[in-house]
Design an enzyme around this catalytic site. Structure first.
Site, PDB file in Angstrom:
ATOM      1  N   VAL A  62      12.873  -8.118   3.456  1.00  0.00           N
ATOM      2  CA  VAL A  62      13.819  -7.002   3.623  1.00  0.00           C
ATOM      3  C   VAL A  62      13.768  -6.366   5.010  1.00  0.00           C
ATOM      4  CG1 VAL A  62      14.071  -6.392   1.181  1.00  0.00           C
ATOM      5  CG2 VAL A  62      12.164  -5.413   2.513  1.00  0.00           C
ATOM      6  N   TYR A 154       1.821   5.539   3.138  1.00  0.00           N
ATOM      7  CA  TYR A 154       2.589   5.137   1.954  1.00  0.00           C
ATOM      8  C   TYR A 154       3.265   6.367   1.334  1.00  0.00           C
ATOM      9  CZ  TYR A 154       3.428   3.360  -2.780  1.00  0.00           C
ATOM     10  OH  TYR A 154       3.997   3.007  -3.978  1.00  0.00           O
ATOM     11  N   ALA A 156       3.987   9.156   2.718  1.00  0.00           N
ATOM     12  CA  ALA A 156       5.014   9.693   3.622  1.00  0.00           C
ATOM     13  C   ALA A 156       6.318   8.900   3.499  1.00  0.00           C
ATOM     14  CB  ALA A 156       4.511   9.682   5.062  1.00  0.00           C
ATOM     15  N   ILE A 187       1.723   2.381 -12.494  1.00  0.00           N
ATOM     16  CA  ILE A 187       2.438   1.360 -13.260  1.00  0.00           C
ATOM     17  C   ILE A 187       1.637   0.054 -13.206  1.00  0.00           C
ATOM     18  CG2 ILE A 187       4.658   0.237 -13.623  1.00  0.00           C
ATOM     19  CD1 ILE A 187       4.767   3.343 -13.773  1.00  0.00           C
TER      20      ILE A 187
HETATM   21  P1  NAD Z   1       4.682  -5.558  -7.117  1.00  0.00           P
HETATM   22  O1  NAD Z   1       3.713  -5.928  -6.058  1.00  0.00           O
HETATM   23  O2  NAD Z   1       4.548  -6.208  -8.443  1.00  0.00           O
HETATM   24  O3  NAD Z   1       6.176  -5.788  -6.599  1.00  0.00           O
HETATM   25  C1  NAD Z   1       6.560  -5.544  -5.272  1.00  0.00           C
HETATM   26  C2  NAD Z   1       7.415  -6.722  -4.830  1.00  0.00           C
HETATM   27  O4  NAD Z   1       7.915  -6.454  -3.501  1.00  0.00           O
HETATM   28  C3  NAD Z   1       6.610  -8.030  -4.741  1.00  0.00           C
HETATM   29  O5  NAD Z   1       7.245  -9.056  -5.496  1.00  0.00           O
HETATM   30  C4  NAD Z   1       6.587  -8.350  -3.264  1.00  0.00           C
HETATM   31  O6  NAD Z   1       6.575  -9.747  -2.977  1.00  0.00           O
HETATM   32  C5  NAD Z   1       7.871  -7.679  -2.796  1.00  0.00           C
HETATM   33  N1  NAD Z   1       7.867  -7.451  -1.348  1.00  0.00           N
HETATM   34  C6  NAD Z   1       6.865  -6.929  -0.592  1.00  0.00           C
HETATM   35  N2  NAD Z   1       7.215  -6.948   0.689  1.00  0.00           N
HETATM   36  C7  NAD Z   1       8.477  -7.472   0.762  1.00  0.00           C
HETATM   37  C8  NAD Z   1       9.375  -7.742   1.818  1.00  0.00           C
HETATM   38  N3  NAD Z   1       9.046  -7.504   3.100  1.00  0.00           N
HETATM   39  N4  NAD Z   1      10.584  -8.274   1.520  1.00  0.00           N
HETATM   40  C9  NAD Z   1      10.910  -8.556   0.234  1.00  0.00           C
HETATM   41  N5  NAD Z   1      10.099  -8.327  -0.816  1.00  0.00           N
HETATM   42  C10 NAD Z   1       8.895  -7.793  -0.540  1.00  0.00           C
HETATM   43  O7  NAD Z   1       4.559  -3.979  -7.286  1.00  0.00           O
HETATM   44  P2  NAD Z   1       5.485  -2.919  -8.031  1.00  0.00           P
HETATM   45  O8  NAD Z   1       4.577  -1.895  -8.564  1.00  0.00           O
HETATM   46  O9  NAD Z   1       6.451  -3.552  -8.947  1.00  0.00           O
HETATM   47  O10 NAD Z   1       6.227  -2.298  -6.784  1.00  0.00           O
HETATM   48  C11 NAD Z   1       7.614  -2.008  -6.772  1.00  0.00           C
HETATM   49  C12 NAD Z   1       7.828  -0.692  -6.058  1.00  0.00           C
HETATM   50  O11 NAD Z   1       7.235   0.354  -6.821  1.00  0.00           O
HETATM   51  C13 NAD Z   1       7.213  -0.573  -4.668  1.00  0.00           C
HETATM   52  O12 NAD Z   1       8.136   0.071  -3.805  1.00  0.00           O
HETATM   53  C14 NAD Z   1       6.005   0.306  -4.901  1.00  0.00           C
HETATM   54  O13 NAD Z   1       5.650   1.015  -3.739  1.00  0.00           O
HETATM   55  C15 NAD Z   1       6.511   1.222  -5.977  1.00  0.00           C
HETATM   56  N6  NAD Z   1       5.543   1.964  -6.790  1.00  0.00           N
HETATM   57  C16 NAD Z   1       4.600   1.306  -7.522  1.00  0.00           C
HETATM   58  C17 NAD Z   1       3.734   2.035  -8.330  1.00  0.00           C
HETATM   59  C18 NAD Z   1       2.693   1.371  -9.203  1.00  0.00           C
HETATM   60  O14 NAD Z   1       1.787   2.062  -9.689  1.00  0.00           O
HETATM   61  N7  NAD Z   1       2.771   0.066  -9.445  1.00  0.00           N
HETATM   62  C19 NAD Z   1       3.850   3.434  -8.386  1.00  0.00           C
HETATM   63  C20 NAD Z   1       4.823   4.062  -7.626  1.00  0.00           C
HETATM   64  C21 NAD Z   1       5.683   3.315  -6.847  1.00  0.00           C
END
Ligand code: NAD
Length: 267
Positions: A62, A154, A156, A187
């Protein structure tokens, strides 16, 4: 060729894993056409095998704006220029004490978690505008309620996403486009270190929550007018407390030595 054929459509970044993957499954199950992008080629292959012609998968980093534009073009060809829901969700959680964090890590977190979100919304705006009732939805975080030590950058970026969403929820309305976000807590996805999962409480706002609940929030957001989606819902009261008494949260974190230990990732 894989095409929407009149189905509603969602474009999901970070769709190969975690909450993006569960959202792809939920929307495909509801009869939507899914555009799924990620850097995880193997995960995308598995998703394609699972969802067949319900999904158009494309490998995309992305942060590559030219490639992002090309991926949206290919998606638009399959949907006749429509996009009902943009789900900007890809993210990384590299952390550590801010002043010791390698500069490249700082930039990667900013570029993936925030700059790419700006890029995606900017590039997808014509599709959203061309689609009545469309929604621009982004993954923020509970770390956008009160910044979390050891994931300061993160946190921020997630505050930035929240502020952007609020501003766009007003700006985009003139074009018939809504904007909303989700603020997930802990999550159960691969982004969370095993230690954080093992130490998560079994109840309350920091309990380990299945990613399906975030997918459900995305679905509910499309069918609602609400801006912020807290998962789990107890985080909403935490946000209200932050507004009225941020010093209490700071002092609580100081007494605990910080909620998350050095090097931990997310929420
Ligand atoms: P995850 O690691 O399972 O999924 C994140 C996905 O993003 C992965 O498949 C990864 O390959 C992809 N990704 C990373 N860099 C990328 C790039 N440059 N281009 C394209 N894809 C890319 O984790 P998740 O928990 O499902 O994360 C999804 C979102 O949720 C993220 O933005 C994360 O910051 C946010 N988040 C997660 C939690 C948690 O506790 N899991 C809490 C709050 C927010």
């Amino acid at each position: 060729m894989t095409a929407a054929n009149g189905r509603k459509s969602i474009f999901i970044t970070g769709a190969a894993s975690g909450m993006g993957l569960e959202t792809a499954r939920l929307f495909a199950g509801e009869g939507w056409f899914v555009g799924a992008v990620d850097v995880n080629t193997a995960g995308l292959g598995a998703l394609k095998a699972e969802l067949g012609d319900k999904v158009l998968t494309q490998v995309l980093d992305v942060t590559d704006r030219t490639a992002y534009a090309a991926a949206l073009d290919a998606f638009a060809k399959a949907t006749d220029g429509k996009l009902d829901l943009l789900f900007n969700n890809a993210g990384i959680g590299r952390g550590g004490p801010f002043i010791d964090q390698p500069w490249q890590d700082v930039m990667d977190v900013v570029n993936i978690n925030f700059v790419a979100v700006l890029s995606g919304i900017h590039l997808a705006a014509p599709l959203l505008k061309a689609t009545p009732g469309s929604l621009c939805f982004t993954t923020s975080s509970s770390s956008a309620i009160f910044g979390i030590p050891n994931i300061a950058v993160y946190s921020a970026t997630k505050h930035a996403v929240k502020g952007l969403t609020e501003a766009l929820s007003v700006e985009l309305r003139a074009h018939g486009v809504r904007a909303a976000d989700t603020l997930p807590g802990m999550i159960d996805t691969p982004i969370l270190p095993d230690e954080a999962k093992a130490n998560a409480p079994t109840e309350g706002m920091w309990r380990l929550t299945p990613p399906r609940e975030v997918a459900q929030a995305v679905w509910d957001a499309y069918h609602s007018n609400k801006i912020h989606w807290y998962v789990p819902i107890e985080l909403e009261a935490y946000d209200a407390m932050q507004t009225s008494n941020p010093e209490a949260i700071r002092d609580q974190m100081l007494s605990m030595g910080g909620l998350f230990s050095e090097g931990s990732e997310t929420p």
